[in-house]
Design a protein around this motif. Structure first.
Motif, PDB file in Angstrom:
ATOM      1  N   LEU A  18      14.325-138.007-108.015  1.00 50.50           N
ATOM      2  CA  LEU A  18      15.487-137.381-108.633  1.00 50.50           C
ATOM      3  C   LEU A  18      15.809-138.051-109.964  1.00 50.50           C
ATOM      4  CD1 LEU A  18      16.911-135.132-107.133  1.00 50.50           C
ATOM      5  CD2 LEU A  18      18.811-136.678-106.762  1.00 50.50           C
ATOM      6  N   LYS A  19      15.695-139.367-109.955  1.00 49.94           N
ATOM      7  CA  LYS A  19      16.003-140.122-111.162  1.00 49.94           C
ATOM      8  C   LYS A  19      15.052-139.741-112.289  1.00 49.94           C
ATOM      9  CE  LYS A  19      17.365-144.825-111.379  1.00 49.94           C
ATOM     10  NZ  LYS A  19      17.148-146.135-110.744  1.00 49.94           N
ATOM     11  N   SER A  20      13.780-139.610-111.919  1.00 54.78           N
ATOM     12  CA  SER A  20      12.807-139.319-112.972  1.00 54.78           C
ATOM     13  C   SER A  20      12.986-137.893-113.488  1.00 54.78           C
ATOM     14  CB  SER A  20      11.380-139.540-112.467  1.00 54.78           C
ATOM     15  OG  SER A  20      10.989-138.501-111.627  1.00 54.78           O
ATOM     16  N   VAL A  21      13.514-137.002-112.627  1.00 50.18           N
ATOM     17  CA  VAL A  21      13.817-135.653-113.101  1.00 50.18           C
ATOM     18  C   VAL A  21      15.019-135.704-114.025  1.00 50.18           C
ATOM     19  CG1 VAL A  21      14.654-133.387-112.402  1.00 50.18           C
ATOM     20  CG2 VAL A  21      12.851-134.485-111.094  1.00 50.18           C
ATOM     21  N   LYS A  22      15.990-136.512-113.616  1.00 53.65           N
ATOM     22  CA  LYS A  22      17.251-136.546-114.345  1.00 53.65           C
ATOM     23  C   LYS A  22      17.070-137.110-115.746  1.00 53.65           C
ATOM     24  CE  LYS A  22      22.047-137.307-113.502  1.00 53.65           C
ATOM     25  NZ  LYS A  22      23.019-138.269-113.139  1.00 53.65           N
ATOM     26  N   ARG A  23      16.090-137.987-115.872  1.00 55.27           N
ATOM     27  CA  ARG A  23      15.827-138.561-117.177  1.00 55.27           C
ATOM     28  C   ARG A  23      15.417-137.482-118.177  1.00 55.27           C
ATOM     29  NH1 ARG A  23      11.292-141.808-117.811  1.00 55.27           N
ATOM     30  NH2 ARG A  23      11.037-141.677-115.573  1.00 55.27           N
ATOM     31  N   ARG A  24      14.795-136.450-117.658  1.00 60.97           N
ATOM     32  CA  ARG A  24      14.214-135.453-118.545  1.00 60.97           C
ATOM     33  C   ARG A  24      15.088-134.232-118.753  1.00 60.97           C
ATOM     34  NH1 ARG A  24       9.840-137.613-115.603  1.00 60.97           N
ATOM     35  NH2 ARG A  24       8.380-138.573-117.032  1.00 60.97           N
ATOM     36  N   ILE A  25      16.020-134.014-117.826  1.00 57.08           N
ATOM     37  CA  ILE A  25      16.724-132.745-117.892  1.00 57.08           C
ATOM     38  C   ILE A  25      18.173-132.928-117.481  1.00 57.08           C
ATOM     39  CG2 ILE A  25      16.581-131.614-115.630  1.00 57.08           C
ATOM     40  CD1 ILE A  25      14.802-129.566-117.349  1.00 57.08           C
ATOM     41  N   ASN A  26      19.028-132.145-118.061  1.00 53.18           N
ATOM     42  CA  ASN A  26      20.445-132.205-117.749  1.00 53.18           C
ATOM     43  C   ASN A  26      20.671-131.637-116.357  1.00 53.18           C
ATOM     44  OD1 ASN A  26      23.154-132.307-117.846  1.00 53.18           O
ATOM     45  ND2 ASN A  26      23.374-130.556-119.221  1.00 53.18           N
ATOM     46  N   LEU A  27      21.007-132.495-115.425  1.00 54.25           N
ATOM     47  CA  LEU A  27      20.999-132.073-114.032  1.00 54.25           C
ATOM     48  C   LEU A  27      22.402-132.163-113.440  1.00 54.25           C
ATOM     49  CD1 LEU A  27      18.814-131.333-111.898  1.00 54.25           C
ATOM     50  CD2 LEU A  27      18.950-133.676-111.147  1.00 54.25           C
ATOM     51  N   SER A  28      22.890-131.034-112.929  1.00 53.88           N
ATOM     52  CA  SER A  28      24.173-131.089-112.222  1.00 53.88           C
ATOM     53  C   SER A  28      23.915-130.943-110.732  1.00 53.88           C
ATOM     54  CB  SER A  28      25.080-129.958-112.701  1.00 53.88           C
ATOM     55  OG  SER A  28      24.574-128.725-112.244  1.00 53.88           O
ATOM     56  N   LEU A  29      24.883-131.396-109.960  1.00 54.67           N
ATOM     57  CA  LEU A  29      24.718-131.360-108.513  1.00 54.67           C
ATOM     58  C   LEU A  29      24.587-129.928-108.013  1.00 54.67           C
ATOM     59  CD1 LEU A  29      24.602-133.929-106.938  1.00 54.67           C
ATOM     60  CD2 LEU A  29      26.874-133.468-106.048  1.00 54.67           C
ATOM     61  N   LEU A  30      25.346-129.041-108.659  1.00 59.37           N
ATOM     62  CA  LEU A  30      25.351-127.638-108.269  1.00 59.37           C
ATOM     63  C   LEU A  30      23.955-127.036-108.443  1.00 59.37           C
ATOM     64  CD1 LEU A  30      27.808-125.885-107.398  1.00 59.37           C
ATOM     65  CD2 LEU A  30      27.593-124.783-109.630  1.00 59.37           C
ATOM     66  N   ARG A  31      23.390-127.353-109.610  1.00 64.17           N
ATOM     67  CA  ARG A  31      22.088-126.811-109.933  1.00 64.17           C
ATOM     68  C   ARG A  31      21.027-127.336-108.956  1.00 64.17           C
ATOM     69  NH1 ARG A  31      19.859-127.784-115.876  1.00 64.17           N
ATOM     70  NH2 ARG A  31      20.262-125.687-116.604  1.00 64.17           N
ATOM     71  N   LEU A  32      21.129-128.630-108.683  1.00 61.85           N
ATOM     72  CA  LEU A  32      20.181-129.251-107.763  1.00 61.85           C
ATOM     73  C   LEU A  32      20.275-128.594-106.391  1.00 61.85           C
ATOM     74  CD1 LEU A  32      18.207-131.656-107.294  1.00 61.85           C
ATOM     75  CD2 LEU A  32      20.162-132.901-106.423  1.00 61.85           C
ATOM     76  N   GLY A  33      21.517-128.393-105.942  1.00 67.37           N
ATOM     77  CA  GLY A  33      21.728-127.763-104.646  1.00 67.37           C
ATOM     78  C   GLY A  33      21.095-126.393-104.590  1.00 67.37           C
ATOM     79  N   LYS A  34      21.312-125.612-105.639  1.00 70.10           N
ATOM     80  CA  LYS A  34      20.771-124.257-105.643  1.00 70.10           C
ATOM     81  C   LYS A  34      19.237-124.294-105.652  1.00 70.10           C
ATOM     82  CE  LYS A  34      20.483-119.912-107.885  1.00 70.10           C
ATOM     83  NZ  LYS A  34      20.134-119.286-109.148  1.00 70.10           N
ATOM     84  N   ALA A  35      18.685-125.202-106.473  1.00 66.61           N
ATOM     85  CA  ALA A  35      17.230-125.278-106.591  1.00 66.61           C
ATOM     86  C   ALA A  35      16.601-125.597-105.242  1.00 66.61           C
ATOM     87  CB  ALA A  35      16.845-126.337-107.609  1.00 66.61           C
ATOM     88  N   ILE A  36      17.193-126.566-104.564  1.00 66.71           N
ATOM     89  CA  ILE A  36      16.619-126.957-103.276  1.00 66.71           C
ATOM     90  C   ILE A  36      16.776-125.827-102.267  1.00 66.71           C
ATOM     91  CG2 ILE A  36      16.915-128.533-101.322  1.00 66.71           C
ATOM     92  CD1 ILE A  36      17.438-130.731-103.307  1.00 66.71           C
ATOM     93  N   ARG A  37      17.927-125.143-102.326  1.00 74.00           N
ATOM     94  CA  ARG A  37      18.177-124.068-101.377  1.00 74.00           C
ATOM     95  C   ARG A  37      17.168-122.941-101.569  1.00 74.00           C
ATOM     96  NH1 ARG A  37      23.474-121.265-101.841  1.00 74.00           N
ATOM     97  NH2 ARG A  37      23.407-119.631-100.266  1.00 74.00           N
ATOM     98  N   VAL A  38      16.985-122.536-102.820  1.00 75.45           N
ATOM     99  CA  VAL A  38      16.048-121.440-103.086  1.00 75.45           C
ATOM    100  C   VAL A  38      14.634-121.832-102.672  1.00 75.45           C
ATOM    101  CG1 VAL A  38      14.991-120.083-104.912  1.00 75.45           C
ATOM    102  CG2 VAL A  38      17.444-120.441-104.910  1.00 75.45           C
ATOM    103  N   ALA A  39      14.243-123.067-103.029  1.00 73.63           N
ATOM    104  CA  ALA A  39      12.887-123.503-102.688  1.00 73.63           C
ATOM    105  C   ALA A  39      12.688-123.514-101.176  1.00 73.63           C
ATOM    106  CB  ALA A  39      12.635-124.896-103.253  1.00 73.63           C
ATOM    107  N   TRP A  40      13.690-123.982-100.472  1.00 77.21           N
ATOM    108  CA  TRP A  40      13.613-124.046 -99.014  1.00 77.21           C
ATOM    109  C   TRP A  40      13.491-122.640 -98.420  1.00 77.21           C
ATOM    110  CZ3 TRP A  40      13.007-126.970 -94.799  1.00 77.21           C
ATOM    111  CH2 TRP A  40      13.542-126.533 -93.588  1.00 77.21           C
ATOM    112  N   TYR A  41      14.333-121.709 -98.890  1.00 77.64           N
ATOM    113  CA  TYR A  41      14.266-120.323 -98.408  1.00 77.64           C
ATOM    114  C   TYR A  41      12.876-119.740 -98.647  1.00 77.64           C
ATOM    115  CZ  TYR A  41      19.183-119.380 -97.354  1.00 77.64           C
ATOM    116  OH  TYR A  41      20.407-119.358 -96.787  1.00 77.64           O
ATOM    117  N   LYS A  42      12.411-119.933 -99.885  1.00 77.41           N
ATOM    118  CA  LYS A  42      11.123-119.330-100.240  1.00 77.41           C
ATOM    119  C   LYS A  42      10.009-119.921 -99.397  1.00 77.41           C
ATOM    120  CE  LYS A  42      11.795-117.641-104.848  1.00 77.41           C
ATOM    121  NZ  LYS A  42      11.150-117.351-106.105  1.00 77.41           N
TER     122      LYS A  42
END
Lengths: 307, 370
Positions: free
Chosen positions: B113-137
């Protein structure tokens, strides 16, 4: 002496990391020890025949050593090198070392019982590993402890392979390779002697003390195999000391970690160093003439490079 | 930020969604082909295993499309897989490509997560959605794959299941709304139900074990799973992409532990790959009344080579037929399928009650005769 149980110790793989050490242990706990002879033609061919095709050469030949021992002894001893603490982390043995007793049991039939001691050195000390073995065989803890001490003392005192004295030849080559490959006269085709006869001094990775090696390993090449760390660290040491004029990496065909070590040596350790480097791949079809030709060619290159 | 990663089966669907929702621009490489594999073979060490060479080929293709970051997963007991990320990236850098490498270690979710955060503006909301969509898919892909396995041996017109599967996978890939993904589940199930099937058939049952890439990547095993299904065999791969990806957070973990326990008498320590699973599932296959086991491994694979020796012993002890094949870039499909066919014939001979499908196999002979 007739009443003693005979334990067979195959002279391959782990044996070369502590030559004679395990023999001392078993003698101290009161067994008669039979060690298989250095690899010869019969053992070699028997090993190739009875093992599976895709295993690496030393493991195949190890099968031959077991086949040699199986009718002569009551039990066969195969330690299982699982893990150890190196560089502050848990490091593992090669998968073939971890699965060695099972590998042998499944490919050779009508074996005597195989006794293995699980060397989980990351968690337990070496003494504790052997105590487990003792409770299995019904040997008193005191006896085991004494035997382990004797074994370690012997290892510390003799270290038979450490330091091949320089003979004062002008050229010196560093050799990186597993001891069970380069010190086995049959497997390596006697290439250490051939180097001597070509008037070349050599130093092998097994001659270096482990502590010195561990210091040299850089993060990028921080391998998690116990024995491969030695090779990488030794190569770093050779290169940094600058005493050698060429580097030989000796690897057996089908060696899994070997493929990684080979790339790391080429791409990390000797990159940009202008050091002659040569990978010697051993397989069961290697011929003496071919080996000698390649060695001579390499040595000529080293000599020219030195001038 | 353009980001790229190599292929393994249908893994890319969920992973693409994850990265896209995190805010990266994702470059998915074309599926592995003979050409991409050859490119990988040319650059990688000679003794490296097939998955390494094939994935390196993928990475080269991705780099040709232009990316800034390359992704890789690491972490294993003592299998070589743990170095492939570093080694790949070193090889590619030596070749002159410029990119950043982002390597996810095992168990280090926080570090990742840290290495992702270094590269991109990351909010908790966005992270939550990303993980949720990936999990569903990922779950939907899992569902699709499982339904396809169950329906293929019974289908009346050949290739229909494969068509439905591809359509379903496309739909999953294109949908991005969590709510619509939920609805998709029913759609997928009903589309598989509507395939005309002949439930009278009694197909052979085969378990597929071995190294994970060889089992799950259809280009590595010549679409073996499809081939077996279409030849009237109920085939069960030992794991799925979903279970493999989410293993660390518990998908399929209980079954895995149970299977590892089964293998313990034959191999008391894990070696880092799927060797204990190969052994355990072979035993499980016998207990569940399967007719045979096919074991796939890449040439010189360290862990599966050990498993291979022991598997023969298990096969003899338990009396379950076993076909163990070692594959690499030199394997030809004709030789491969000849051995599979011979194995199937043997199984049909063993089980007279099972009905072989009327022989459709003109595909091979056709290719031989031109």
């Amino acid at each position: 002496m007739g009443g003693y149980l005979k334990v067979g110790i195959p002279r391959g793989l782990f044996w070369y990391y502590m030559p004679g050490g395990y023999d001392t242990f078993w003698e101290a706990v009161g067994f008669e020890v039979i060690t298989s002879p250095p690899t010869n033609r019969w053992i070699f061919e028997e090993g190739i025949r009875s093992s599976q095709d895709e295993l690496c050469l030393p493991v195949k030949v190890f099968h031959g050593h077991i086949a040699f021992l199986k009718d002569k002894v009551d039990i066969i001893f195969i330690p299982r090198v699982v893990d150890a603490m190196k560089g502050g982390k848990r490091r593992f043995g090669c998968p073939k070392f971890i699965g060695l007793p099972e590998l042998i049991k499944s490919s050779i039939s009508s074996l005597p019982p195989i006794i293995s001691v699980d060397l989980t050195l990351a968690k337990d000390g070496i003494e504790r590993c052997f105590l487990k073995l003792g409770s299995l065989l019904g040997i008193k803890a005191k006896v085991i402890k004494k035997a382990v001490r004797e074994m370690l003392n012997l290892e510390r005192k003799t270290r038979p392979f450490r330091y091949s004295p320089d003979k004062g030849y002008p050229v010196k080559i560093g050799i990186v390779g597993h001891p069970y490959l380069i010190y086995d006269p049959y497997l390596s085709g006697g290439f250490l002697d051939k180097l001597s006869s070509l008037k070349i001094d050599y130093i092998t990775s097994s001659e270096l003390p482990n502590k010195l090696i561990e210091e040299r390993i850089e993060i990028a090449t921080d391998l998690y195999w116990i024995y491969e760390r030695e090779l990488i660290g030794a190569a770093y040491l050779f290169v940094q000391q600058g005493e050698i004029d060429g580097l030989i990496h000796c690897v057996s065909f089908g060696c899994g970690p070997g493929s990684i070590v080979m790339e790391m040596l080429q791409r990390r350790v000797i990159k940009g160093k202008k050091l002659p480097f040569f990978t010697l791949v051993m397989d069961e079809n290697i011929g003496e003439a071919g080996l000698l030709t390649r060695l001579e060619a390499f040595c000529d290159m080293v000599r020219v490079n030195k001038r | 930020m353009r980001i790229g990663f190599p292929h393994m089966g249908n893994f890319y669907i969920a992973f693409e969604a994850l990265l896209k929702n995190l805010g990266f621009e994702v470059v998915v490489p074309p599926r592995p082909t003979k050409r991409s594999i050859e490119m990988g073979v040319k650059e990688s060490p000679e003794f490296g295993c097939f998955p390494m060479k094939a994935t390196l080929g993928d990475l080269i293709l991705v780099l040709e499309k232009g990316v800034d970051i390359l992704c890789w997963f690491e972490g294993a007991w003592s299998c070589r897989f743990g170095y492939y990320g570093r080694l790949h990236h070193q090889i590619l850098q030596d070749k002159g490509y410029r990119f950043e490498s982002m390597i996810f270690d095992a168990g280090g979710a926080f570090k990742a997560l840290k290495s992702v955060k270094r590269r991109i503006n990351l909010s908790l909301l966005r992270l939550g959605k990303a993980i949720r969509v990936a999990w569903y898919k990922s779950r939907l892909v899992h569902l699709t794959e499982t339904l396809a396995l169950r329906s293929r041996p019974y289908e009346i017109s050949q290739k229909e299941t494969t068509m439905v599967t591809n359509k379903a996978l496309n739909m999953i890939r294109e949908t991005d709304e969590p709510r619509r993904l939920n609805r998709l589940e029913h759609e997928i199930i009903s589309s598989f139900h509507s395939i005309p099937k002949d439930r009278e058939r009694r197909p052979l049952k085969i378990w597929l074990v071995g190294e994970i890439y060889m089992v799950l990547e259809p280009e590595a095993n010549f679409h073996l799973i499809e081939y077996l299904g279409e030849h009237g065999v109920l085939v069960t791969p030992f794991t799925t992409i979903h279970n493999w990806t989410f293993r660390s957070i518990g998908a399929g973990k209980r079954e895995e532990e149970r299977v590892r326990r089964l293998a313990l008498p034959y191999l008391p320590y894990p070696l880092g790959g799927e060797e204990q699973l190969s052994l355990g599932y072979t035993i499980l296959a016998k207990r569940l009344g399967y007719d045979g086991v096919i074991h796939l491994r890449p040439f010189t694979c360290m862990t599966e080579t050990v498993a291979h020796s022991i598997l023969h012993k298990i096969s003899k002890e338990y009396g379950i037929p076993l076909l163990s094949l070692s594959l690499d870039e030199h394997t030809e499909d004709v030789g491969f399928f000849t051995r599979i066919e011979a194995f199937l014939d043997l199984l049909y001979h063993n089980h007279k009650k099972k009905t072989p499908l009327p022989h459709k196999g003109s595909d091979l002979r056709g290719s031989l005769l031109g």
